[in-house]
Design a protein around this motif. Structure first.
Motif, PDB file in Angstrom:
ATOM      1  N   MET A   1       0.822  -1.211   0.000  1.00  0.00           N
ATOM      2  CA  MET A   1       0.000   0.000   0.000  1.00  0.00           C
ATOM      3  C   MET A   1       0.855   1.260   0.000  1.00  0.00           C
ATOM      4  SD  MET A   1      -3.191  -0.801  -0.197  1.00  0.00           S
ATOM      5  CE  MET A   1      -2.633  -2.121  -1.286  1.00  0.00           C
ATOM      6  N   ARG A   2       1.951   1.240   0.749  1.00  0.00           N
ATOM      7  CA  ARG A   2       2.818   2.426   0.833  1.00  0.00           C
ATOM      8  C   ARG A   2       3.804   2.512  -0.324  1.00  0.00           C
ATOM      9  NH1 ARG A   2       5.540   2.549   6.549  1.00  0.00           N
ATOM     10  NH2 ARG A   2       5.948   4.710   5.972  1.00  0.00           N
ATOM     11  N   GLY A   3       4.070   1.362  -0.956  1.00  0.00           N
ATOM     12  CA  GLY A   3       5.098   1.328  -1.991  1.00  0.00           C
ATOM     13  C   GLY A   3       4.588   1.436  -3.402  1.00  0.00           C
ATOM     14  N   THR A   4       3.265   1.490  -3.583  1.00  0.00           N
ATOM     15  CA  THR A   4       2.692   1.641  -4.923  1.00  0.00           C
ATOM     16  C   THR A   4       1.788   2.869  -4.943  1.00  0.00           C
ATOM     17  OG1 THR A   4       0.839   0.166  -4.344  1.00  0.00           O
ATOM     18  CG2 THR A   4       2.767  -0.833  -5.400  1.00  0.00           C
ATOM     19  N   PRO A   5       1.635   3.505  -6.103  1.00  0.00           N
ATOM     20  CA  PRO A   5       0.818   4.729  -6.180  1.00  0.00           C
ATOM     21  C   PRO A   5      -0.657   4.456  -5.888  1.00  0.00           C
ATOM     22  CG  PRO A   5       2.241   4.502  -8.103  1.00  0.00           C
ATOM     23  CD  PRO A   5       2.296   3.195  -7.378  1.00  0.00           C
ATOM     24  N   LEU A   6      -1.275   5.384  -5.200  1.00  0.00           N
ATOM     25  CA  LEU A   6      -2.713   5.299  -4.939  1.00  0.00           C
ATOM     26  C   LEU A   6      -3.500   5.228  -6.236  1.00  0.00           C
ATOM     27  CD1 LEU A   6      -5.233   5.417  -3.153  1.00  0.00           C
ATOM     28  CD2 LEU A   6      -4.908   7.894  -2.966  1.00  0.00           C
ATOM     29  N   MET A   7      -3.026   5.934  -7.253  1.00  0.00           N
ATOM     30  CA  MET A   7      -3.693   5.922  -8.553  1.00  0.00           C
ATOM     31  C   MET A   7      -3.722   4.509  -9.135  1.00  0.00           C
ATOM     32  SD  MET A   7      -2.731   8.166 -11.952  1.00  0.00           S
ATOM     33  CE  MET A   7      -2.666   9.675 -10.980  1.00  0.00           C
ATOM     34  N   LEU A   8      -2.604   3.798  -9.014  1.00  0.00           N
ATOM     35  CA  LEU A   8      -2.523   2.424  -9.508  1.00  0.00           C
ATOM     36  C   LEU A   8      -3.467   1.511  -8.726  1.00  0.00           C
ATOM     37  CD1 LEU A   8      -1.140   0.331 -11.340  1.00  0.00           C
ATOM     38  CD2 LEU A   8       0.650   0.122  -9.603  1.00  0.00           C
ATOM     39  N   GLN A   9      -3.568   1.733  -7.427  1.00  0.00           N
ATOM     40  CA  GLN A   9      -4.464   0.927  -6.595  1.00  0.00           C
ATOM     41  C   GLN A   9      -5.928   1.151  -6.993  1.00  0.00           C
ATOM     42  OE1 GLN A   9      -3.362   1.963  -2.549  1.00  0.00           O
ATOM     43  NE2 GLN A   9      -1.195   1.651  -3.033  1.00  0.00           N
ATOM     44  N   MET A  10      -6.265   2.383  -7.331  1.00  0.00           N
ATOM     45  CA  MET A  10      -7.633   2.664  -7.795  1.00  0.00           C
ATOM     46  C   MET A  10      -7.925   1.948  -9.107  1.00  0.00           C
ATOM     47  SD  MET A  10      -8.783   6.563  -6.908  1.00  0.00           S
ATOM     48  CE  MET A  10      -7.264   7.393  -7.352  1.00  0.00           C
ATOM     49  N   PHE A  11      -6.945   1.968 -10.025  1.00  0.00           N
ATOM     50  CA  PHE A  11      -7.117   1.247 -11.284  1.00  0.00           C
ATOM     51  C   PHE A  11      -7.339  -0.242 -11.027  1.00  0.00           C
ATOM     52  CE2 PHE A  11      -4.591   4.628 -13.730  1.00  0.00           C
ATOM     53  CZ  PHE A  11      -5.746   5.170 -14.265  1.00  0.00           C
ATOM     54  N   ALA A  12      -6.536  -0.811 -10.111  1.00  0.00           N
ATOM     55  CA  ALA A  12      -6.624  -2.248  -9.826  1.00  0.00           C
ATOM     56  C   ALA A  12      -7.994  -2.621  -9.269  1.00  0.00           C
ATOM     57  CB  ALA A  12      -5.517  -2.645  -8.848  1.00  0.00           C
ATOM     58  N   ILE A  13      -8.504  -1.806  -8.354  1.00  0.00           N
ATOM     59  CA  ILE A  13      -9.793  -2.112  -7.727  1.00  0.00           C
ATOM     60  C   ILE A  13     -10.956  -1.853  -8.685  1.00  0.00           C
ATOM     61  CG2 ILE A  13     -11.360  -1.423  -5.861  1.00  0.00           C
ATOM     62  CD1 ILE A  13      -8.841  -0.886  -4.171  1.00  0.00           C
ATOM     63  N   PHE A  14     -10.826  -0.840  -9.534  1.00  0.00           N
ATOM     64  CA  PHE A  14     -11.913  -0.512 -10.465  1.00  0.00           C
ATOM     65  C   PHE A  14     -11.972  -1.494 -11.639  1.00  0.00           C
ATOM     66  CE2 PHE A  14     -13.569   2.241 -14.021  1.00  0.00           C
ATOM     67  CZ  PHE A  14     -14.886   2.211 -13.589  1.00  0.00           C
ATOM     68  N   PHE A  15     -10.803  -1.780 -12.233  1.00  0.00           N
ATOM     69  CA  PHE A  15     -10.779  -2.635 -13.418  1.00  0.00           C
ATOM     70  C   PHE A  15     -10.559  -4.109 -13.088  1.00  0.00           C
ATOM     71  CE2 PHE A  15      -9.345   1.517 -15.167  1.00  0.00           C
ATOM     72  CZ  PHE A  15     -10.374   1.708 -16.080  1.00  0.00           C
ATOM     73  N   GLY A  16     -10.043  -4.399 -11.887  1.00  0.00           N
ATOM     74  CA  GLY A  16      -9.718  -5.765 -11.513  1.00  0.00           C
ATOM     75  C   GLY A  16     -10.866  -6.759 -11.642  1.00  0.00           C
ATOM     76  N   PRO A  17     -12.051  -6.458 -11.113  1.00  0.00           N
ATOM     77  CA  PRO A  17     -13.159  -7.425 -11.206  1.00  0.00           C
ATOM     78  C   PRO A  17     -13.481  -7.839 -12.644  1.00  0.00           C
ATOM     79  CG  PRO A  17     -13.686  -5.721  -9.623  1.00  0.00           C
ATOM     80  CD  PRO A  17     -12.410  -5.293 -10.290  1.00  0.00           C
ATOM     81  N   TYR A  18     -13.367  -6.906 -13.586  1.00  0.00           N
ATOM     82  CA  TYR A  18     -13.689  -7.237 -14.976  1.00  0.00           C
ATOM     83  C   TYR A  18     -12.569  -8.041 -15.639  1.00  0.00           C
ATOM     84  CZ  TYR A  18     -14.768  -6.775 -19.921  1.00  0.00           C
ATOM     85  OH  TYR A  18     -15.033  -7.055 -21.239  1.00  0.00           O
ATOM     86  N   TYR A  19     -11.328  -7.564 -15.523  1.00  0.00           N
ATOM     87  CA  TYR A  19     -10.216  -8.218 -16.218  1.00  0.00           C
ATOM     88  C   TYR A  19      -9.796  -9.526 -15.565  1.00  0.00           C
ATOM     89  CZ  TYR A  19      -9.616  -4.129 -19.184  1.00  0.00           C
ATOM     90  OH  TYR A  19      -9.815  -3.133 -20.113  1.00  0.00           O
ATOM     91  N   LEU A  20     -10.027  -9.685 -14.270  1.00  0.00           N
ATOM     92  CA  LEU A  20      -9.634 -10.918 -13.584  1.00  0.00           C
ATOM     93  C   LEU A  20     -10.743 -11.960 -13.551  1.00  0.00           C
ATOM     94  CD1 LEU A  20      -7.647  -9.461 -10.538  1.00  0.00           C
ATOM     95  CD2 LEU A  20      -6.714 -10.485 -12.622  1.00  0.00           C
TER      96      LEU A  20
END
Length: 217
Positions: free
Chosen positions: A57-76
């Motif tokens: 959480m501290r070592g990756t950008p918050l923006m990237l985390q938002m992308f992962a949570i928003f797009f993750g359910p569809y792509y995974l």
């Protein structure tokens, strides 16, 4: 476009920014306590998993985390949650991100209390719960308040990152207004909104800090 109309549109966007801010605090402040306690757990697997979570959480950008949570359910998993999910994804990302930062602040505050105070409380007959609530917690709050204040102020500014997944907060509105009006007035007013709100937070935190001056180290 009239100035009052522009301010009204920015104020509407700022309302969304405030929702992100308060919902993040509502979720991240208590979750941070749980994460901090897990991080200090004597059960090594739990402590290691929590340490890994905090590191990510501290070592990756918050923006990237938002992308992962928003797009993750569809792509995974091929699950389409619709456009309404973007605000929920934004809040989830902010909460799990800030909980990691708050957890480390909590942990440093708890571990800064001398062991002798726990021992003295035990001798006086205090239970572990009484020791924490009556002796340790007031000191921890005083010690972590400056660091928490910095994170809270940073959170106000970080709400502008929500635009990357299409959440119409104030910065999104400001960008659209600048593009349509072809001047920077919207950015200037948006900056004023952020500054005034952060100034109010700073005043509140300073007052809380003064009230805690009854304890002197």
């Amino acid at each position: 476009m009239e100035f009052s109309t522009m301010v009204g549109m920015l104020a509407q966007g700022f309302g969304v920014s405030l929702q992100i801010f308060f919902l993040t605090l509502l979720g991240a402040l208590p979750l941070g306590v749980v994460v901090a306690l897990a991080r200090m757990s004597r059960f090594k697997p739990l402590a290691l998993i929590t340490r890994f979570y905090i590191s990510v959480m501290r070592g990756t950008p918050l923006m990237l985390q938002m992308f992962a949570i928003f797009f993750g359910p569809y792509y995974l998993f091929g699950i389409s949650l619709g456009t309404d999910y973007k605000f929920t994804a934004c809040i989830i990302a902010f909460i799990i991100n800030y909980a990691a930062y708050f957890a480390e602040i909590y942990r440093s505050g708890i571990q800064s209390i001398p062991q002798g105070q726990y021992e003295a409380a035990h001798v006086l007959g205090y239970s572990r719960f009484q020791t924490f609530m009556l002796i340790v917690l007031p000191q921890v709050i005083k010690r972590i308040l400056p660091a928490m204040g910095n994170e809270i102020i940073t959170l106000v500014k970080d709400t502008s990152l929500a635009f990357v997944i299409g959440v119409a907060e104030m910065f999104s509105e400001a960008k659209a207004l600048v593009a349509s009006m072809k001047n920077l007035w919207a950015f200037a007013v948006a900056g004023l909104f952020y500054w005034v709100f952060n100034f109010i937070i700073e005043v509140i935190l300073n007052r809380i800090e003064k009230k805690l001056d009854y304890y002197h180290e």
